[in-house]
Design an enzyme around this catalytic site. Sequence first.
Site, mmCIF file in Angstrom:
data_model
loop_
_atom_site.group_PDB
_atom_site.id
_atom_site.type_symbol
_atom_site.label_atom_id
_atom_site.label_comp_id
_atom_site.label_asym_id
_atom_site.label_seq_id
_atom_site.Cartn_x
_atom_site.Cartn_y
_atom_site.Cartn_z
ATOM 1 N N TYR A 143 -35.642 -32.206 -28.782
ATOM 2 C CA TYR A 143 -35.077 -33.569 -28.776
ATOM 3 C C TYR A 143 -35.737 -34.444 -29.832
ATOM 4 C CZ TYR A 143 -32.247 -32.297 -24.810
ATOM 5 O OH TYR A 143 -31.312 -31.681 -24.022
ATOM 6 N N GLN A 159 -19.831 -38.739 -24.389
ATOM 7 C CA GLN A 159 -20.651 -37.600 -23.957
ATOM 8 C C GLN A 159 -21.872 -37.493 -24.869
ATOM 9 O OE1 GLN A 159 -17.981 -33.956 -22.929
ATOM 10 N NE2 GLN A 159 -16.742 -35.265 -24.264
ATOM 11 N N ASN A 160 -21.862 -38.303 -25.946
ATOM 12 C CA ASN A 160 -22.933 -38.195 -26.940
ATOM 13 C C ASN A 160 -24.185 -38.932 -26.486
ATOM 14 O OD1 ASN A 160 -20.973 -36.893 -28.399
ATOM 15 N ND2 ASN A 160 -20.507 -38.645 -29.712
ATOM 16 N N HIS A 214 -23.943 -38.470 -20.658
ATOM 17 C CA HIS A 214 -24.982 -37.426 -20.726
ATOM 18 C C HIS A 214 -26.339 -37.965 -21.137
ATOM 19 C CE1 HIS A 214 -21.510 -34.328 -21.262
ATOM 20 N NE2 HIS A 214 -21.632 -34.736 -20.014
ATOM 21 N N GLY A 253 -12.971 -36.205 -30.719
ATOM 22 C CA GLY A 253 -14.074 -35.313 -31.108
ATOM 23 C C GLY A 253 -14.754 -34.598 -29.968
ATOM 24 N N THR A 254 -13.957 -34.114 -29.000
ATOM 25 C CA THR A 254 -14.568 -33.312 -27.946
ATOM 26 C C THR A 254 -13.715 -32.077 -27.687
ATOM 27 O OG1 THR A 254 -15.207 -33.207 -25.605
ATOM 28 C CG2 THR A 254 -13.506 -34.820 -26.169
ATOM 29 N N SER A 255 -14.390 -30.947 -27.505
ATOM 30 C CA SER A 255 -13.660 -29.684 -27.270
ATOM 31 C C SER A 255 -13.155 -29.620 -25.826
ATOM 32 C CB SER A 255 -14.596 -28.500 -27.546
ATOM 33 O OG SER A 255 -15.717 -28.569 -26.642
HETATM 34 N N1 APR Z 1 -13.488 -35.506 -36.281
HETATM 35 C C1 APR Z 1 -12.978 -35.268 -35.035
HETATM 36 N N2 APR Z 1 -13.291 -34.173 -34.301
HETATM 37 C C2 APR Z 1 -14.150 -33.284 -34.850
HETATM 38 C C3 APR Z 1 -14.715 -33.453 -36.137
HETATM 39 C C4 APR Z 1 -14.352 -34.626 -36.853
HETATM 40 N N3 APR Z 1 -14.835 -34.872 -38.084
HETATM 41 N N4 APR Z 1 -15.537 -32.389 -36.387
HETATM 42 C C5 APR Z 1 -15.470 -31.586 -35.291
HETATM 43 N N5 APR Z 1 -14.634 -32.117 -34.382
HETATM 44 C C6 APR Z 1 -14.284 -31.591 -33.056
HETATM 45 C C7 APR Z 1 -14.311 -30.088 -32.940
HETATM 46 O O1 APR Z 1 -13.068 -29.529 -33.335
HETATM 47 C C8 APR Z 1 -14.566 -29.907 -31.436
HETATM 48 O O2 APR Z 1 -13.338 -29.857 -30.714
HETATM 49 O O3 APR Z 1 -15.260 -32.058 -32.155
HETATM 50 C C9 APR Z 1 -15.324 -31.186 -31.034
HETATM 51 C C10 APR Z 1 -16.779 -30.933 -30.719
HETATM 52 O O4 APR Z 1 -16.830 -30.147 -29.562
HETATM 53 P P1 APR Z 1 -18.258 -29.732 -28.965
HETATM 54 O O5 APR Z 1 -19.129 -29.257 -30.091
HETATM 55 O O6 APR Z 1 -17.996 -28.842 -27.798
HETATM 56 O O7 APR Z 1 -18.901 -31.104 -28.477
HETATM 57 P P2 APR Z 1 -18.573 -31.885 -27.130
HETATM 58 O O8 APR Z 1 -17.162 -31.657 -26.704
HETATM 59 O O9 APR Z 1 -19.025 -33.278 -27.336
HETATM 60 O O10 APR Z 1 -19.552 -31.163 -26.077
HETATM 61 C C11 APR Z 1 -19.586 -31.733 -24.771
HETATM 62 O O11 APR Z 1 -21.404 -30.240 -24.227
HETATM 63 O O12 APR Z 1 -23.330 -29.238 -24.899
HETATM 64 C C12 APR Z 1 -22.815 -30.246 -24.116
HETATM 65 O O13 APR Z 1 -23.904 -32.207 -23.477
HETATM 66 C C13 APR Z 1 -23.317 -31.587 -24.572
HETATM 67 O O14 APR Z 1 -22.136 -33.679 -24.605
HETATM 68 C C14 APR Z 1 -22.057 -32.310 -24.980
HETATM 69 C C15 APR Z 1 -20.974 -31.587 -24.214
#
Ligand code: APR
Length: 247
Positions: free
Chosen positions: A71, A104-105, A122, A188-190
């Site tokens: 961290y 979630q960030n 989170h 921007g979240t999967s």
């Molecule tokens: N603009 C928009 N989306 C984007 C970009 C961008 N420039 N670059 C990447 N992405 C998308 C990717 O396609 C993906 O779908 O952002 C998403 C990121 O997904 P993850 O890496 O899974 O992140 P997230 O969804 O925030 O993860 C959720 O998982 O590990 C835990 O606690 C952690 O908060 C996190 C949680």
Amino acid sequence: MDELNYNIDIPEFGKLSSHSSIVVLSGAGISQESGIKTFRDNDGLWEEYNVNEVATPEAWSKNRDLVLRFYNERRRQLLAVEPNDAHRYLAKLQNHVNTQIITQNIDDLHERGGSRNVLHLHGELRKARSSVDDTLLYDVEGWELKDGDLCEKGSQLRPHVVWFGEMVPMMIPATRLVSEADFLIVVGTSLNVYPAAGLLFDVSKGVPIVVIDPSEMDLSRFSNVYHIREKASVAVKNLVLKMLASL
Ligand code: APR
């Protein structure tokens, strides 16, 4: 579900007013263009680190130094980057329409981009917490949280982050906010991690969900979804300008 690019033409825009309630759910992708790694993209953080060694309560009790270093490294990086247009335009939206950001960030780029009252599901990287009393929170000065940094009760301070396997206390207010929203913007979240991803099921019937993410996504489990396959800094700016123009 409609795939939108630039002609962001969402029927519900017509009903938008400054009294509408907009909720934004953001993930790591909104900070990607600021230079912060996402978790599950090809060069993502979980390619580099084993989650179980750095982001679980077991990791904390087994190897506190590695967790602190993990961290600290992310905090050091965070201090070196800036918010991007996606953060800044959401803050602009918040100046004209009742907009609640749920993220979630654990970075503070929404706040540094001008947004207020950001709800961190989170936790927050720039805060530390007593490991014996969850109510004791402290700002981390600089980038380092060290072994021996103690709370007022004499216990080691831990990152104020929700680790895998821990409860997500902010889900209660987040669920209520989403259930009352007139519009949900997901950036921007999967949508891989629950309970956060489950928030999309909490919108009231007919409320439009706009998903901003350049990657291909299977969103068929959600209703009334519009997928803008564009990076956040461009798509959020265009969406916000379009929404403000329709007020
Ligand atoms: N603009 C928009 N989306 C984007 C970009 C961008 N420039 N670059 C990447 N992405 C998308 C990717 O396609 C993906 O779908 O952002 C998403 C990121 O997904 P993850 O890496 O899974 O992140 P997230 O969804 O925030 O993860 C959720 O998982 O590990 C835990 O606690 C952690 O908060 C996190 C949680």
